[in-house]
Design a protein around this motif. Sequence first.
Motif, PDB file in Angstrom:
ATOM      1  N   PRO A  12      11.518  33.556   8.974  1.00 52.84           N
ATOM      2  CA  PRO A  12      11.672  33.478  10.433  1.00 52.84           C
ATOM      3  C   PRO A  12      10.683  34.400  11.140  1.00 52.84           C
ATOM      4  O   PRO A  12      10.284  35.443  10.615  1.00 52.84           O
ATOM      5  N   SER A  13      10.299  34.008  12.337  1.00 53.28           N
ATOM      6  CA  SER A  13       9.449  34.859  13.158  1.00 53.28           C
ATOM      7  C   SER A  13      10.235  36.002  13.766  1.00 53.28           C
ATOM      8  O   SER A  13       9.699  37.066  14.047  1.00 53.28           O
ATOM      9  N   ARG A  14      11.527  35.750  13.987  1.00 61.77           N
ATOM     10  CA  ARG A  14      12.399  36.764  14.581  1.00 61.77           C
ATOM     11  C   ARG A  14      13.846  36.369  14.363  1.00 61.77           C
ATOM     12  O   ARG A  14      14.146  35.235  13.988  1.00 61.77           O
ATOM     13  N   PHE A  15      14.731  37.307  14.677  1.00 56.31           N
ATOM     14  CA  PHE A  15      16.152  37.022  14.767  1.00 56.31           C
ATOM     15  C   PHE A  15      16.621  37.421  16.162  1.00 56.31           C
ATOM     16  O   PHE A  15      16.246  38.480  16.666  1.00 56.31           O
ATOM     17  N   VAL A  16      17.421  36.570  16.765  1.00 55.24           N
ATOM     18  CA  VAL A  16      18.055  36.880  18.045  1.00 55.24           C
ATOM     19  C   VAL A  16      19.538  37.087  17.773  1.00 55.24           C
ATOM     20  O   VAL A  16      20.169  36.264  17.095  1.00 55.24           O
ATOM     21  N   VAL A  17      20.098  38.153  18.285  1.00 56.76           N
ATOM     22  CA  VAL A  17      21.496  38.465  18.042  1.00 56.76           C
ATOM     23  C   VAL A  17      22.356  37.821  19.128  1.00 56.76           C
ATOM     24  O   VAL A  17      22.167  38.073  20.325  1.00 56.76           O
ATOM     25  N   ALA A  18      23.292  36.975  18.703  1.00 55.76           N
ATOM     26  CA  ALA A  18      24.201  36.293  19.615  1.00 55.76           C
ATOM     27  C   ALA A  18      25.264  37.269  20.120  1.00 55.76           C
ATOM     28  O   ALA A  18      25.439  38.355  19.564  1.00 55.76           O
ATOM     29  N   ASP A  20      28.368  37.433  19.687  1.00 56.76           N
ATOM     30  CA  ASP A  20      29.367  37.848  18.696  1.00 56.76           C
ATOM     31  C   ASP A  20      28.746  38.589  17.514  1.00 56.76           C
ATOM     32  O   ASP A  20      29.418  38.891  16.539  1.00 56.76           O
ATOM     33  N   GLY A  21      27.445  38.890  17.611  1.00 54.82           N
ATOM     34  CA  GLY A  21      26.772  39.651  16.578  1.00 54.82           C
ATOM     35  C   GLY A  21      26.074  38.822  15.518  1.00 54.82           C
ATOM     36  O   GLY A  21      25.383  39.381  14.653  1.00 54.82           O
ATOM     37  N   THR A  22      26.217  37.499  15.550  1.00 52.47           N
ATOM     38  CA  THR A  22      25.557  36.632  14.568  1.00 52.47           C
ATOM     39  C   THR A  22      24.048  36.617  14.802  1.00 52.47           C
ATOM     40  O   THR A  22      23.582  36.504  15.930  1.00 52.47           O
ATOM     41  N   ARG A  23      23.294  36.731  13.718  1.00 53.81           N
ATOM     42  CA  ARG A  23      21.836  36.716  13.797  1.00 53.81           C
ATOM     43  C   ARG A  23      21.319  35.284  13.677  1.00 53.81           C
ATOM     44  O   ARG A  23      21.579  34.608  12.680  1.00 53.81           O
ATOM     45  N   ILE A  24      20.594  34.833  14.696  1.00 45.75           N
ATOM     46  CA  ILE A  24      20.055  33.475  14.746  1.00 45.75           C
ATOM     47  C   ILE A  24      18.566  33.521  14.456  1.00 45.75           C
ATOM     48  O   ILE A  24      17.803  34.195  15.158  1.00 45.75           O
ATOM     49  N   GLY A  70      20.365  27.651   6.990  1.00 40.36           N
ATOM     50  CA  GLY A  70      19.095  28.285   6.691  1.00 40.36           C
ATOM     51  C   GLY A  70      19.165  29.793   6.677  1.00 40.36           C
ATOM     52  O   GLY A  70      19.994  30.408   6.008  1.00 40.36           O
ATOM     53  N   ALA A  71      18.294  30.416   7.478  1.00 38.96           N
ATOM     54  CA  ALA A  71      18.182  31.872   7.496  1.00 38.96           C
ATOM     55  C   ALA A  71      19.125  32.539   8.484  1.00 38.96           C
ATOM     56  O   ALA A  71      19.151  33.774   8.559  1.00 38.96           O
ATOM     57  N   SER A  72      19.885  31.765   9.245  1.00 39.24           N
ATOM     58  CA  SER A  72      20.790  32.343  10.237  1.00 39.24           C
ATOM     59  C   SER A  72      22.094  32.804   9.602  1.00 39.24           C
ATOM     60  O   SER A  72      22.499  32.325   8.537  1.00 39.24           O
ATOM     61  N   GLY A  73      22.754  33.706  10.290  1.00 37.80           N
ATOM     62  CA  GLY A  73      24.061  34.157   9.853  1.00 37.80           C
ATOM     63  C   GLY A  73      25.150  33.211  10.340  1.00 37.80           C
ATOM     64  O   GLY A  73      24.886  32.118  10.821  1.00 37.80           O
ATOM     65  N   ASP A  74      26.397  33.662  10.205  1.00 35.99           N
ATOM     66  CA  ASP A  74      27.536  32.852  10.616  1.00 35.99           C
ATOM     67  C   ASP A  74      28.657  33.783  11.049  1.00 35.99           C
ATOM     68  O   ASP A  74      28.654  34.972  10.717  1.00 35.99           O
ATOM     69  N   GLY A  75      29.606  33.242  11.781  1.00 35.33           N
ATOM     70  CA  GLY A  75      30.740  34.029  12.231  1.00 35.33           C
ATOM     71  C   GLY A  75      31.983  33.699  11.439  1.00 35.33           C
ATOM     72  O   GLY A  75      32.009  32.750  10.645  1.00 35.33           O
ATOM     73  N   PRO A  76      33.058  34.464  11.653  1.00 34.92           N
ATOM     74  CA  PRO A  76      34.289  34.242  10.879  1.00 34.92           C
ATOM     75  C   PRO A  76      35.027  32.970  11.263  1.00 34.92           C
ATOM     76  O   PRO A  76      35.766  32.408  10.458  1.00 34.92           O
ATOM     77  N   GLY A  77      34.850  32.498  12.465  1.00 33.66           N
ATOM     78  CA  GLY A  77      35.496  31.269  12.922  1.00 33.66           C
ATOM     79  C   GLY A  77      34.490  30.443  13.690  1.00 33.66           C
ATOM     80  O   GLY A  77      33.469  30.959  14.164  1.00 33.66           O
ATOM     81  N   ARG A  82      30.489  28.963  20.648  1.00 30.53           N
ATOM     82  CA  ARG A  82      29.657  30.013  20.044  1.00 30.53           C
ATOM     83  C   ARG A  82      28.213  29.525  19.901  1.00 30.53           C
ATOM     84  O   ARG A  82      27.272  30.310  20.044  1.00 30.53           O
ATOM     85  N   GLU A  83      28.045  28.234  19.618  1.00 28.09           N
ATOM     86  CA  GLU A  83      26.683  27.687  19.514  1.00 28.09           C
ATOM     87  C   GLU A  83      26.003  27.646  20.881  1.00 28.09           C
ATOM     88  O   GLU A  83      24.790  27.871  20.985  1.00 28.09           O
ATOM     89  N   PHE A  84      26.762  27.360  21.935  1.00 23.36           N
ATOM     90  CA  PHE A  84      26.196  27.433  23.284  1.00 23.36           C
ATOM     91  C   PHE A  84      25.671  28.846  23.544  1.00 23.36           C
ATOM     92  O   PHE A  84      24.565  29.034  24.070  1.00 23.36           O
ATOM     93  N   GLU A  85      26.481  29.830  23.171  1.00 30.39           N
ATOM     94  CA  GLU A  85      26.101  31.229  23.394  1.00 30.39           C
ATOM     95  C   GLU A  85      24.911  31.636  22.536  1.00 30.39           C
ATOM     96  O   GLU A  85      24.037  32.389  22.991  1.00 30.39           O
TER      97      GLU A  85
END
Length: 283
Positions: A12-18, A20-24, A70-77, A82-85
């Motif tokens: 990835p070129s970068r990660f953006v933190v959502a 809820d803390g998930t790294r996109i 892929g390279a993104s994280g995920d949340g507990p629920g 959350r995807e909009f955010e």
Amino acid sequence: MIRPEGAPEDAPSRFVVAPDGTRIAVFSTGAGSPLVLVHGATADHTTWRTSGPLLAARHATHAVDRRGRGASGDGPGYAIEREFEDLAAVVDAIAAESRQPVDVVGHSYGGRIGLGTALLTANLRRLVVYEGAPPPTVGRGYQDEGVLGRIEALVRAGDRDAALATFMGEVVGMPEAELAAFQADPIWARRAAAVETTIRELRAEVSPAASLDALGRVRQPVLQVLGGGSSAVFGEATRALDARLRNGRVVTIAGARHAAHHTHATAFVSAIEAFLADPDLAD
């Protein structure tokens, strides 16, 4: 921002933190006005491998891996909100960096996420949605009764290949010959590995947040792209959403089905470029 020097080609070129803390994860290339690319169900950022380079000829493109892929994280629920955010965080970060509003192109479920994101941020200028409108029947998804249960059962049995084939054939409507070609493609294994995330999306597509009433409130200009050979339900949904949008238009690509970003990439990109450059649209 492009990929850092010395990083692997698929990094990835970068990660953006959502929120809820998930790294996109975001994969950026090209130069020009900013354009965010959002993949659909079963996919990841590599779904743009055909049309993405064409778009990068005029734009700084930023393809995301949605949460759980892929390279993104995920949340507990999981909830589609959350995807909009997630996407709003990406759009806002790129807008701040480029000092201009951002355009978004979303395929299928990614288009639905783009619509929800448009309700959250003023930094989204124009939106292209390829067959991503909410299902036209309230409380029911694109799948027939029982399909979701069969896909879940196949995943529980460990047969992700059959689960993905069921989704592509019975939900997307992919003809047998095209499905066979897809199964022979090296990318198939990557898609099958992510099929469990598709199940939660099939459930989420009937939530109130993803409904026609909710997403029909989008005020930004929206281009919906429809495949001329796609299943009739995609056309019904596209027209139903267009009737609710303040500033919508529809373009049909003759002969295309649900994957024009691969099969009719030139026509797909031409429709996007014409829409993004149209001086008569009120942003």
